[in-house]
Design a protein around this motif. Structure first.
Motif, PDB file in Angstrom:
ATOM      1  N   UNK A  76      -3.222   7.681   6.389  1.00 37.55           N
ATOM      2  CA  UNK A  76      -4.196   8.998   6.143  1.00 37.55           C
ATOM      3  C   UNK A  76      -5.487   7.993   5.471  1.00 37.55           C
ATOM      4  N   UNK A  77      -6.599   7.552   5.585  1.00 38.89           N
ATOM      5  CA  UNK A  77      -7.276   6.590   4.658  1.00 38.89           C
ATOM      6  C   UNK A  77      -7.991   8.122   3.905  1.00 38.89           C
ATOM      7  N   UNK A  78      -8.301   8.783   2.791  1.00 35.99           N
ATOM      8  CA  UNK A  78      -9.629   9.018   2.519  1.00 35.99           C
ATOM      9  C   UNK A  78      -9.650   9.028   1.268  1.00 35.99           C
ATOM     10  N   UNK A  79     -11.439   9.854   0.333  1.00 35.40           N
ATOM     11  CA  UNK A  79     -11.989   8.572  -0.476  1.00 35.40           C
ATOM     12  C   UNK A  79     -12.451   7.656  -0.599  1.00 35.40           C
ATOM     13  N   UNK A  98      -2.607   6.228  -4.375  1.00 37.68           N
ATOM     14  CA  UNK A  98      -1.698   7.962  -4.573  1.00 37.68           C
ATOM     15  C   UNK A  98      -3.444   8.979  -5.019  1.00 37.68           C
ATOM     16  N   UNK A  99      -3.435   9.928  -4.176  1.00 37.26           N
ATOM     17  CA  UNK A  99      -3.790  10.898  -4.361  1.00 37.26           C
ATOM     18  C   UNK A  99      -4.523  10.789  -3.492  1.00 37.26           C
ATOM     19  N   UNK A 100      -5.283   9.530  -2.355  1.00 37.65           N
ATOM     20  CA  UNK A 100      -6.071   9.455  -1.614  1.00 37.65           C
ATOM     21  C   UNK A 100      -5.499   9.628  -0.323  1.00 37.65           C
ATOM     22  N   UNK A 101      -4.322   8.269  -0.281  1.00 39.27           N
ATOM     23  CA  UNK A 101      -3.469   7.928   1.264  1.00 39.27           C
ATOM     24  C   UNK A 101      -1.909   8.559   1.264  1.00 39.27           C
ATOM     25  N   UNK A 102      -2.477   8.988   2.409  1.00 40.82           N
ATOM     26  CA  UNK A 102      -1.537   9.521   2.676  1.00 40.82           C
ATOM     27  C   UNK A 102      -0.454   8.984   3.961  1.00 40.82           C
ATOM     28  N   UNK A 143       0.495  -1.654  -0.013  1.00 48.39           N
ATOM     29  CA  UNK A 143      -0.242  -0.028   0.550  1.00 48.39           C
ATOM     30  C   UNK A 143       1.170   1.114   0.373  1.00 48.39           C
ATOM     31  N   UNK A 144       1.382   1.453   0.662  1.00 47.22           N
ATOM     32  CA  UNK A 144       2.634   2.622   1.128  1.00 47.22           C
ATOM     33  C   UNK A 144       3.686   2.359   2.428  1.00 47.22           C
ATOM     34  N   UNK A 145       4.735   3.173   1.766  1.00 47.19           N
ATOM     35  CA  UNK A 145       5.929   2.937   2.540  1.00 47.19           C
ATOM     36  C   UNK A 145       6.411   4.633   2.900  1.00 47.19           C
ATOM     37  N   UNK A 146       7.106   4.704   4.239  1.00 46.64           N
ATOM     38  CA  UNK A 146       7.801   5.823   4.251  1.00 46.64           C
ATOM     39  C   UNK A 146       9.774   5.282   5.050  1.00 46.64           C
TER      40      UNK A 146
END
Length: 121
Positions: free
Chosen positions: A82-85, A65-69, A48-51
């Motif tokens: 943070x999960x939006x939309x 992309x563009x929805x999760x941070x 999903x995502x990594x930092x």
């Protein structure tokens, strides 16, 4: 022994938002990549995502992309998502991952127990 504890999952309607947290204990993860994977119903686990360790470099799956941070607070040994939309296709068990190699995209390292995110129509 590294332990990762996720929180923040739940049920949300499509278009809504949820925030996940993952707190690490047993080892300082400042120099590790921290991230999230998910396992949708009946499917394999997916990235999903990594930092990365410095916090300035992030990677996302195209589907989010563009929805999760993703973000992290090294003073708290914690990573956030943070999960939006949100979409119905985002329904999955979300797993926190801590990767000592600081790569974060291959599913190496340590895992949390998972938290369920369900998006309804």
């Amino acid at each position: 022994q590294v332990q990762l504890v996720e929180s923040g999952g739940g049920l949300v309607q499509a278009g809504g938002s949820l925030s996940l947290s993952c707190a690490a204990s047993g080892h300082t993860v400042t120099n590790w990549a921290m991230g999230w994977f998910r396992r949708p119903p009946g499917k394999e686990r997916e990235f999903v995502a990594t930092i990365l360790s410095g916090g300035g470099t992030t990677y996302y799956a195209d589907s989010v992309k563009g929805r999760f941070t993703i973000s992290r607070d090294n003073t708290k040994n914690t990573v956030y998502l943070q999960m939006n939309s949100l979409k119905i296709d985002d329904t999955a068990v979300y797993y926190c991952n801590a990767d000592p190699s600081n790569w974060g995209r291959a599913g190496h390292g340590y895992w949390g127990q998972g938290t369920q995110v369900t998006v309804s129509s």
